[in-house]
Enzyme design. Sequence first.
Site, PDB file in Angstrom:
ATOM      1  N   GLU A  78      -6.838  10.862  -3.091  1.00  0.00           N
ATOM      2  CA  GLU A  78      -7.522   9.502  -2.701  1.00  0.00           C
ATOM      3  C   GLU A  78      -7.796   9.185  -1.318  1.00  0.00           C
ATOM      4  O   GLU A  78      -7.661   8.139  -0.881  1.00  0.00           O
ATOM      5  CB  GLU A  78      -6.475   8.288  -3.281  1.00  0.00           C
TER       6      GLU A  78
ATOM      7  N   HIS B 248      -2.087  -0.849  -9.710  1.00  0.00           N
ATOM      8  CA  HIS B 248      -2.370   0.410  -8.950  1.00  0.00           C
ATOM      9  C   HIS B 248      -1.636   0.230  -7.642  1.00  0.00           C
ATOM     10  O   HIS B 248      -0.495   0.884  -7.619  1.00  0.00           O
ATOM     11  CB  HIS B 248      -3.722   1.071  -8.510  1.00  0.00           C
TER      12      HIS B 248
ATOM     13  N   HIS C 281      -1.939   3.186   2.268  1.00  0.00           N
ATOM     14  CA  HIS C 281      -2.132   3.106   0.770  1.00  0.00           C
ATOM     15  C   HIS C 281      -0.829   3.143   0.089  1.00  0.00           C
ATOM     16  O   HIS C 281       0.096   4.200   0.153  1.00  0.00           O
ATOM     17  CB  HIS C 281      -3.183   4.033   0.291  1.00  0.00           C
TER      18      HIS C 281
ATOM     19  N   HIS D 211       2.203   1.808  -3.246  1.00  0.00           N
ATOM     20  CA  HIS D 211       2.369   1.268  -4.694  1.00  0.00           C
ATOM     21  C   HIS D 211       3.615   0.124  -4.534  1.00  0.00           C
ATOM     22  O   HIS D 211       4.269   0.125  -5.333  1.00  0.00           O
ATOM     23  CB  HIS D 211       2.880   2.295  -5.594  1.00  0.00           C
TER      24      HIS D 211
END
Lengths: 225, 225, 225, 225
Positions: free
Chosen positions: C66, C156, C85, C87
């Site tokens: 990603e 996500h 990024h 979670h």
Amino acid sequence: MAAGRILVDQNVLDGYGHVSARHDRDPSRYLMTRSLAPELVTAADIMEYDLESNPVDARGRAMFIERFIHGEIYKGRPDVKAVVHCHSPSVIPFGVTGVPLRPLYHMSAFIWEGVPVFDIRDAMGGMTDMLVRSPAIGHALARTLGGRAVALMRGHGAVIVGASLPVAVFRSVYLEMNAKLQAQAMAQSANIRYLEPEEARRAEASIAGTLGRPWELWKRKALGK
Amino acid sequence: MAAGRILVDQNVLDGYGHVSARHDRDPSRYLMTRSLAPELVTAADIMEYDLESNPVDARGRAMFIERFIHGEIYKGRPDVKAVVHCHSPSVIPFGVTGVPLRPLYHMSAFIWEGVPVFDIRDAMGGMTDMLVRSPAIGHALARTLGGRAVALMRGHGAVIVGASLPVAVFRSVYLEMNAKLQAQAMAQSANIRYLEPEEARRAEASIAGTLGRPWELWKRKALGK
Amino acid sequence: MAAGRILVDQNVLDGYGHVSARHDRDPSRYLMTRSLAPELVTAADIMEYDLESNPVDARGRAMFIERFIHGEIYKGRPDVKAVVHCHSPSVIPFGVTGVPLRPLYHMSAFIWEGVPVFDIRDAMGGMTDMLVRSPAIGHALARTLGGRAVALMRGHGAVIVGASLPVAVFRSVYLEMNAKLQAQAMAQSANIRYLEPEEARRAEASIAGTLGRPWELWKRKALGK
Amino acid sequence: MAAGRILVDQNVLDGYGHVSARHDRDPSRYLMTRSLAPELVTAADIMEYDLESNPVDARGRAMFIERFIHGEIYKGRPDVKAVVHCHSPSVIPFGVTGVPLRPLYHMSAFIWEGVPVFDIRDAMGGMTDMLVRSPAIGHALARTLGGRAVALMRGHGAVIVGASLPVAVFRSVYLEMNAKLQAQAMAQSANIRYLEPEEARRAEASIAGTLGRPWELWKRKALGK
């Protein structure tokens, strides 16, 4: 100052928040660390302020923007010897919903006189940066607090006072606990049996006599790290 | 006494709460530490009491105000060999909402006979400081408990009994767990399938045979710190 | 790179998630570790990418699938110097319910421009494996983010940007906190007093000046392990 | 066996629960530790069983009462190489409310075929002690599981299977996470956008390729203690 480390250890403070104590020989002064995360504090970081929150001997050390919380409360409350300002997580929702915090746990009896919410927007009549960055805002907060043990600050945190550092620290820990338990109880039922004022007054007096017990424990845990 | 430290390690006790055990050779006596946070206890802190909760040999050591919880239960329950008094967080909401705790988890089957709530205000007919500070209050609490494993104390905590220290400790850990899981299940749905009394009775008997497994683990973790 | 470890320590990252920084001398490049859990990273694991997310000198090191999240945002946002990024657990429910995240806490004022949700199914017009595995998906995500600080990714996680690594890390920590507090406040009441945009803008500016305080603390805690 | 310790470290197992692996050279056998808390296990504690869950060489070691969970699943599912039985806290409420667990997080895509609940009372037609203490109960549970990745056990816990130990461990960690996130999302809104089966199938396949990343991390953390 052990108090700051205890409150970090008990999840009341994180990188933000501060604890102060009135000077034990000069009631017109108070002690607080320079602007630093409480966990990193050492004795050399302690500064002295007058009740206008002017530093006595700054020596270039950075000051907390919000020191006026402390100075303005000491000014109007001779009974107060210690002040905690924190962003204690479970109390923040109560500050923004207007749901009143009430004692449902005997350890948290000290909030029986109610927990007012200081809304800086209403108090200062407009938009601010949310910080208690002036004597005027500090004074308004002190007025909201009145003679009580705790005031919430909307969208920000809380201020907790006590007749000693252990009392203010104890109250900070059990304020967070009451907020957490009250939120859980409210999720279960609309009928909650809170402490009656008379029960709370008596419980507070009795528990005051036992503060040495958690204080010794907390100090040992926080400083042993 | 390892039991206190285990319960701290398992988040059942904090700076408050106490564990006692009936004397193994003289059933008219019980053992409990002096007034001290459970984490700080050493062998020298253990005191002996008669069933009126008078110390056998105090030697100036401070006593828990609420020792009557223990003495009054031992008096009326010859089957009980250990008592835990705690402020276990997830059970406190159940004490103030009147929502009955019920077993939804086989590990917590031991509450199948129900969990009564001792409301000191009702039991003593008026305002108190919430503490079990006299034989009379201890006796009233013991009556509320009856022959069961657990009673909640409104706005205060819980008392848990067992036929041995490991049983009382195990029950304290899984009482907290059941309270937490029941609160979550109630938030999801009004239709919860609890254990039937017959299932619970059988599960309790089977699980009793496995207590050595967590006990060894908890002891090693708590004492290894 | 300390940033990854700090975010693990603050419960924003676990075995997944990644942090990048724009190259400080060449704005057309960015730095990110090879595909590895953030806690295990050392200096040798840092790789350099161009804005198409092609590695400059891969030397066989595995790359994050990603990475296009990072490259596509740097391409369109010259003001952005760091991208996270994650979670982060408390934000995921907001991504799937469509309930808008709004600032109720002054530390989280940076979301005052709103937090859009990137739904990969809508954006890409069909079924995917949920991963930002191509420049096209990265570009769509960057478009959803627009000029804001944060975008959620449905089912996500989230992407958080900042004008420096400490800013992006700070925002990641307090995004999670705001999500947690907002969920609690919503459970208490339908009437929540959020920060006004003007309050939030001012609070964000003031708090920007204090970032060094938690940054020093977090770094010391994360690297001291 | 590292798997047990990882699951303790990740809060899936406590003093109870067990992990097994099919023998890598003899598919008619499986390996599991003697009856012991997973954290205390060493190599000498590993026992070998046939698919009837008879020990190959017991040497007086205590066996888990519920070993039939493992044997009966291996018998009917040649694809399964590892089985976890746990009391993972967030899944237990779903087992007693009948609210279906559904994937709302791409890491938890593996539950897209649904998560059946094994109710031992219905399956065995009456009252039991809740334990899978016989081949017949194990067989009924295996039938409820069918070809899926996970089954809940009402009032008890869950069983999770995988094509390898890392897969079964990964699924156990992210089953707990999905349950926690789904409970939070349900508290926020009745409209939740779950993963479509096609999204979930693709996400599961993609994430399968990244398992080494958390596995290395978890192993290092769990064994480094």
